[in-house]
Design an enzyme around this catalytic site. Structure first.
Site, PDB file in Angstrom:
ATOM      1  CG  HIS A 155      31.229 -16.535  -8.399  1.00 38.44           C
ATOM      2  ND1 HIS A 155      30.854 -16.948  -7.148  1.00 38.44           N
ATOM      3  CD2 HIS A 155      32.572 -16.313  -8.337  1.00 38.44           C
ATOM      4  CE1 HIS A 155      31.916 -16.998  -6.355  1.00 38.44           C
ATOM      5  NE2 HIS A 155      32.963 -16.615  -7.055  1.00 38.44           N
ATOM      6  CE  LYS A 159      32.939 -20.131  -9.107  1.00 37.64           C
ATOM      7  NZ  LYS A 159      34.312 -20.523  -9.512  1.00 37.64           N
TER       8      LYS A 159
END
Length: 265
Positions: A155, A159
């Site tokens: 990600h 995040k």
């Protein structure tokens, strides 16, 4: 279709802005409120680079939400605030659709208790990309035949939580699908964490980098072969069909639904 009045929590964030654009583009959805801790007083239309909508960023409070007469509140915020946001929505008689991840089992139980008490509905989905939901379903099916599996998820570097909610949900589904447990082993690791974290006897490896959006592969192993199931989201708009689907479905369901796969026929 009957019009659904939608509020967005986290509206000034990247996912929140995408949700606002999507709501504005849907014939049966109406954007009636935008909540965020940043940009208070700004018109969400201007933030989106479009014409002014007379929908201004506000702090999410029961008083502010109650005044909007919303049907659904979509939440893409942080794990630290999402449970409070859900509780605020339910206390106002508003159905939450939540894409925020990082919930504990205790968080989910707490939300379910409030949903049931209020006789409402809510959807919490670790991933709204329909391809990612199918990836999880396929992984659960593959687990019947492959006891060994590892997950690699990547990600963007903003995040907060790791592993991702999608990875944890995938591990749970793999565990439920298995007919036998993987063999036990002791690893000689020269670096702590080299094998990643372990959830439900599934090793999970989390990567956080500038550039990626959301990517996951599930690698199964058996004698003489591997099977890899992979999903990639290259843009945040990949999550929007699932969000729209959940907003419509939450108006028809009762109770808490955890995981978009539970709404798919």
């Amino acid at each position: 279709m009957e019009e659904i009045k939608v509020a967005v929590s986290g509206a000034n964030g990247r996912m929140g802005q995408e949700v606002c654009r999507t709501v504005l583009s849907e014939d049966n959805l109406k954007l009636i409120a935008a909540f965020d801790r940043h940009g208070e007083g700004e018109d969400i239309g201007k933030i989106l680079g479009e014409e002014e909508l007379n929908v201004f960023i506000e702090k999410l409070t029961e008083e502010n939400l109650s005044s909007k007469n919303a049907d659904v509140m979509v939440d893409f915020t942080t794990p630290m605030s999402a449970v409070d946001n859900i509780e605020t929505a339910l206390n106002c008689g508003v159905r939450p659709v939540v894409g925020t991840t990082g919930f504990t089992e205790e968080d989910v139980s707490h939300v379910k208790e409030i949903v049931d008490r209020q006789n409402l509905s809510a959807v919490i989905a670790p991933n709204f990309a329909l391809g990612a939901v199918l990836m999880m379903k396929f992984a659960a099916e593959a687990a019947k035949y492959f006891s060994q599996a590892e997950i690699v998820e990547t990600h963007h570097d903003k995040k907060i939580d790791a592993p991702s909610g999608t990875a944890l949900k995938t591990a749970e589904l793999i565990d439920k699908g298995r007919k036998e447990k993987p063999p036990e082993r002791e690893d000689l690791m020269k670096l702590d964490g080299a094998r990643g974290g372990v959830e439900k006897d599934v090793h999970i490896h989390s990567i956080r980098l500038t550039g990626p959006i959301a990517h996951q592969e599930v690698i199964f192993g058996s004698t003489g072969q591997t099977l890899t199931i992979k999903h990639d989201s290259f843009h945040r708009n990949s999550f929007m069909p699932g969000v729209v689907f959940a907003v419509n479905k939450v108006m028809e369901t009762k109770g808490l639904v955890f995981g978009l796969e539970n709404l798919l026929e």
